[in-house]
Structures are given as structure tokens and as C-alpha cells.
Write an enzyme that holds these catalytic residues in place. Structure first.
Site, PDB file in Angstrom:
ATOM      1  N   LYS A  23      31.713 -19.233 101.527  1.00  0.00           N
ATOM      2  CA  LYS A  23      32.096 -20.357 102.387  1.00  0.00           C
ATOM      3  C   LYS A  23      33.453 -20.180 103.070  1.00  0.00           C
ATOM      4  O   LYS A  23      33.703 -20.744 104.132  1.00  0.00           O
ATOM      5  CB  LYS A  23      32.121 -21.649 101.564  1.00  0.00           C
ATOM      6  N   SER A  73      31.333 -31.702  98.138  1.00  0.00           N
ATOM      7  CA  SER A  73      31.768 -31.732  96.744  1.00  0.00           C
ATOM      8  C   SER A  73      31.647 -30.332  96.166  1.00  0.00           C
ATOM      9  O   SER A  73      31.831 -30.115  94.982  1.00  0.00           O
ATOM     10  CB  SER A  73      30.907 -32.716  95.945  1.00  0.00           C
ATOM     11  N   GLU A 100      14.869 -20.033  98.531  1.00  0.00           N
ATOM     12  CA  GLU A 100      15.153 -21.440  98.239  1.00  0.00           C
ATOM     13  C   GLU A 100      14.688 -21.755  96.820  1.00  0.00           C
ATOM     14  O   GLU A 100      13.766 -21.115  96.308  1.00  0.00           O
ATOM     15  CB  GLU A 100      14.375 -22.353  99.199  1.00  0.00           C
ATOM     16  N   GLY A 119      13.474 -27.348  96.453  1.00  0.00           N
ATOM     17  CA  GLY A 119      14.153 -27.582  97.736  1.00  0.00           C
ATOM     18  C   GLY A 119      13.636 -26.626  98.800  1.00  0.00           C
ATOM     19  O   GLY A 119      14.391 -25.859  99.380  1.00  0.00           O
ATOM     20  N   ASP A 140      12.635 -27.033 101.804  1.00  0.00           N
ATOM     21  CA  ASP A 140      12.608 -27.645 103.134  1.00  0.00           C
ATOM     22  C   ASP A 140      12.578 -26.616 104.263  1.00  0.00           C
ATOM     23  O   ASP A 140      11.902 -26.809 105.270  1.00  0.00           O
ATOM     24  CB  ASP A 140      13.808 -28.588 103.307  1.00  0.00           C
ATOM     25  N   SER A 183      25.793 -15.061  96.751  1.00  0.00           N
ATOM     26  CA  SER A 183      26.647 -15.902  97.585  1.00  0.00           C
ATOM     27  C   SER A 183      27.834 -16.554  96.900  1.00  0.00           C
ATOM     28  O   SER A 183      28.790 -16.933  97.577  1.00  0.00           O
ATOM     29  CB  SER A 183      25.788 -16.972  98.252  1.00  0.00           C
TER      30      SER A 183
END
Lengths: 325, 325
Positions: free
Chosen positions: A57, A82, A208, A212, A214, A308
Site C-alpha cells: 500500500k 482501518s 479472492e 468475497g 465479487d 502483498s
């Protein structure tokens, strides 16, 4: 029929790489004979768990923040998160001599609040049952004149995340496939943009959590689909729908999505710990889970994995993985 | 007064480096801004937890085994160990097309037996309450014509372990101090030999568990002292007395010994996990414990740490470190 141009290209990722140089870590690419033998492939592990703040990130947050005008940096930056994006924006702001305000739910874990505050950020809380974090952050940004850096829906954020793939391909050479965790889709969008531009035939495989799925459903439907808020240990991927901008990239560039269950993720975290001697948080271990379970499909010869992040404390790791052995 | 020449010199370590090249890993040297800030020094972490078999032991075992004559390799190799040396000798034998017989106590953990057998070694057990592992191994070696590779009391083993310091100094440049775990003393003897030859003023700091301070006492007494069998989580250092050969080196070259308690070792393992994102076994974490507690003394500017191994399974890590947070 009109064709919208892609929001980012290889040049944006290369430009991001120049901006983050010397500030973000160029993380190591690890190899493992054991893993190669198990996978029947040459596996290259891009270890973003060793990145600053413990996750990829920081790449996107710093790239976006570094483009703000001096006057804007003087006013400050805002973000809602968060998770790892909170710490990433807090550290990016500090590195650039700016200040950060992070919107977090009232009940966010103390350790995450402390880590974010430790980078000098101000924490503003909201009630996650009655409040809307995006609305809270946008109101705050408008009121104080702050620049809002979203966790994935931003070309500079996506381009920054893509530098992970750029570095991996520079170091490993051409790969036949690249396996990337998908949450909001920013890491995948950046990595796919860089990888497909550099090596056209590379197969981009997203991962995924089962609960989840999606992005998998959205790719199948050809439009963004919303699923119930996922219940999974992979907290970095507990999102009900793909980003609009990220999906516009991923629908063109992603070849397949593999789904992995929580128990498979736990097993992959344990494998990383015991065999690779590295720490992965649940979302960071999903590519390894896809590889070890065969859910990434039949593998070509040379495969890259973006691991990651590694933000899991010892107590949580013990709860998740301490039961066996 | 006669002066015995040292059993190994820099050339032996350099020779070992040539022999292990391409077989042992050249392990990474990690840096951490957090650790530098805490220590008030530039800290260079030589990560032997990423070595083959998960510990530095492979360096010495392979160096020693690689010098055996073809006829000897055809007959086989023996070792006694329930720890990392067992796997190191097993793998070294396999790499050289030889076979290994490892003497272990009957009640050695199944995981360690399985890991050693996984490298193709034959396991011979003895009763640890009535048997003497050295006697068992020597009898077996004599009977079957095997070459016995001891865990530290051997010039080729010590020289092999010294390659860890050689690589670290090549990568980091001159260091003011090097912090090394001390068990039998082979790693320290090899590293001190290389480091003092390359950079005379370097301060060699050994680290022992509080309960196993035999080398510290021996250095103070000027002769090998025996302590009660140490009760400590640092199983790689649970030895009651220094080796004769290793002590003959270490008494000349070691500047100080720091002692660390089990709770401090746990805390260092947790720090490695949560901040460095790497897995260290208790003995492997002792240099970090000495640094974080200040027990390594006031630190000069540039400090190297040999993080000697990472063989702890998730369940044991959870028991040792899962309680906090």
C-alpha cells in the site's frame, strides 16, 4: 460503441517507479526449492510483506501524495481505512513533510490505531454502524481543505501499486503467469497494466477469498456485481464490490480468478512461516494458497506471486495457525 | 610456554566459501529502519534462517562432507544431533550423492525425525537416559565405515560456518561489531576467524542464554567450565560446556559475551515476526534479544547480527509468543 481509454498505462507505472525510488523499499524476490518442487514450476515470490508499513500500500499512497502541490501538502492529506492504507498514507505524509488525518471506525483495533498514530497521523473516529466512512472523510477533507487519497480508486494509487510487478519482472525476467491478490482491485490493476504491456502473453491470475468473490462474479457478469459483506480472515479483501476504475482495467486484463477458502489461507500462512520463514497476513498468503491447492490452475513454467503484506501480530497468528503441528 | 597455532585461518574460510558456492544459499542481509532507530546504530541482519535446512549448519556440514574421498562418500556419513545439524548432514550427503545415518534420541520430536528422513537419511535412535549419543555414533561409524561429522568440533565445520561472516562483511563492508549466538561455539569460531582477519578492530560479541553461560564462565576462568545442562527455550544453545577446539579459537578472539533470558528471547522472536516479518527460532533470535535489551553493551556505529536459524513450527511459536497483543 465508444471505447474509454484505460485510466493508466505503462508510462504511469514507470513514472511512479521513479517517484518512489529510495523512499519505498525495492523488496526482495525470494525463491524456494521446496515450493518449486511442489508447484512443478519456477516460482518467484515478490515479498511486499517487507515493504515499508508491511504492505504494498505504501507504493500507491506515496506516489499519489508525492504529486500534490506544496500548498496542498501544507494543508494536509486525508484517508479512510482501518487497514494497511491508513499506515501507508500516514507514512507518505510524514515523508513529504505533510500531515495526515485518518478516518477509522471507533472499534478499530488499538494496535492499528497506535501504528497509524505512530507515523504522526491524527485519527478521527466514526461509528461504523451509523456512519459512512467515505462521507465522513469527504466532509472532513472539504472542511479542512485536505486532499483525500482513496485506497484504490485513483490512477496514481493504481500506478504506484503496479511498481511491484515492474520490479518483479525486471528481476525475474519474463514470466508466464502472475498471481495477485484482489480486494478493491488496485494492486491487480497496476500490476496487470505493467505486466501485459511488458510481456503480452503473461497470464494474470487474481485471487479472492471464497466469501468475497465479487470480482470473479463481476468478470463473469461483465459488470460490477455486489456480494454480501464477506466474512473471511482475509481482511484486506473483505469488500463487497470491485472499484469502478479498477474494474474498468481488470475486466480487460485479468485472465482468471482463483478462489481460496479460509482454511487454505491458514495452511498457506503456515507454509510461509515453516518453510519460507516469512510472515504473511491472510490476504498476503492468498496467492500461495492458490498455488499450493492447485486452484490457480495448471501452471506454466515461470510463475510470479505478489505476496502483498505481512501485517499480522503474533497473537493473531497464533490463533489462526497455532493449532496444528 | 608453547603457542598452539589456531586450528583454522581466513584461508580455510575462503576455501569453504568456494566449496559451498551454488549449493548453500548466499542468504540476504536485511535492514530495518525501525531497528536502526531503536538500536541507535546501523544494523545489518545476516538471515541464516533463509539458509538451506533453515539454519547456518548446512555451511559447515557441506564443507566438511565435500572434502571426503569418493570411497568414503560411497560408504556414507554419520552424525549425532536432534537439531539442525541432523538435517544439515542429511542434505549435504544427498547433495554429494552419499548417504547419511543420523543418531537421534528415541524421544526426538517426530517433525525433526520426519524432516531428517525427508532428506533421505537413515535414523538410528538411542535411549537418552541410558545411552551416550557420541559413543553410539562412533560405534556405528566404526562398524559401518562411516565418516562422522561432528556438530562443531572440526576445523572444516568451523570454517564452513565462518562463511556467514565472510558474506556479511563482503556485502555490508567493514563493521564495528558482530553479534553471534554461541552454543558449541563453531559458528562464533568461524565468524571470529574471518572477521578479525578482515577487520582487526571489529568487536566480536557472543550471545548465550542466561541458563547456558558456559562460554562466558569459561572465558572468565581462562579454561573450559562445565555448567548444569541448561534449561532454556534456546535449544540450539543448551550445551553444558564449550567445545575444546572451538574454545581454543574463541578464547583468543571473542571480546564479550552477552546473556539473554528466555522472556527476552521470546520478545525478540515476536519483534522479528511483527516488525521484520521473518521467522527466527529461539537461538536464532538471541543476537536480536541482546541488541533490543541493551545487553550487547553500548553499540558502535555499524553492527552485524548473525540470525542463525528459523526452525520453529507454527504450533511452538504460538506457545512461545502467542500470548501477548
Amino acid at each position: 460503441m465508444t471505447t474509454t481509454p484505460p485510466p493508466i498505462g505503462l508510462d504511469d507505472v514507470r513514472d511512479a517507479a521513479t517517484r518512489i525510488r529510495g523512499v519505498a523499499h525495492r523488496t526482495p524476490v525470494l525463491r524456494s526449492r521446496t515450493l518449486d518442487a511442489l508447484a512443478g514450476a519456477e516460482v518467484f515470490l515478490k515479498c511486499e510483506n517487507f515493504q515499508r508499513v508491511g504492505a504494498f500500500k505504501f507504493r500507491g499512497a506515496y506516489n499519489a501524495a508525492s504529486r500534490l502541490a506544496p500548498e496542498q501538502l501544507a494543508r494536509g492529506i486525508a484517508a479512510y481505512s482501518s487497514g494497511n492504507h491508513a499506515q501507508a498514507v500516514a507514512l507518505a505524509a510524514r515523508e513529504l513533510g505533510s500531515t495526515a488525518v485518518i478516518v477509522m471506525p471507533e472499534d478499530a483495533p488499538l494496535a492499528k490505531r497506535a501504528a497509524t498514530a505512530g507515523y504522526g497521523a491524527e485519527i478521527v473516529t466514526y461509528d461504523r454502524y451509523t456512519g459512512d466512512r467515505v462521507a465522513v472523510a469527504e466532509a472532513l477533507a472539504a472542511e479542512r481543505g485536505l486532499a483525500l487519497i482513496p485506497p484504490y480508486e485513483h490512477p496514481h494509487v493504481m500506478a504506484g501499486q503496479g511498481t511491484a510487478a515492474l520490479e518483479l519482472l525486471e528481476e525475474a525476467g519474463a514470466l508466464d503467469a502472475l498471481v495477485v491478490p484482489v480486494g478493491g482491485g488496485g494492486l491487480m490493476a497496476g500490476c496487470a497494466t505493467a505486466a501485459k504491456a511488458l510481456h503480452g502473453p503473461i497470464r494474470m491470475i487474481g485471487v479472492e477469498p471464497e466469501a468475497g468473490d465479487d470480482t470473479k462474479r463481476s468478470l463473469e457478469a461483465g459488470r460490477r456485481v455486489t456480494v454480501p459483506v464477506p466474512r473471511t480472515i482475509a481482511d484486506g479483501q473483505a469488500l463487497p464490490t470491485p472499484g469502478e476504475l479498477t474494474f474498468s482495467v481488470n475486466r480487460r486484463l485479468v485472465d482468471a480468478i482463483a478462489l481460496v477458502g479460509d482454511e487454505e489461507i491458514r495452511e498457506a500462512m503456515r507454509f510461509a512461516f515453516e518453510r519460507l520463514k516469512i510472515v504473511l497476513e491472510p490476504s498476503g498468503a492468498t496467492p500461495l494458497a492458490a498455488l499450493l491447492t492447485g486452484r490457480a490452475g495448471p501452471l506454466p513454467r515461470r510463475v510470479g506471486l505478489i505476496l502483498s503484506g505481512g501485517n499480522v501480530d503474533a497473537a493473531r497468528f497464533a490463533r489462526l495457525c497455532g493449532g496444528a503441528g
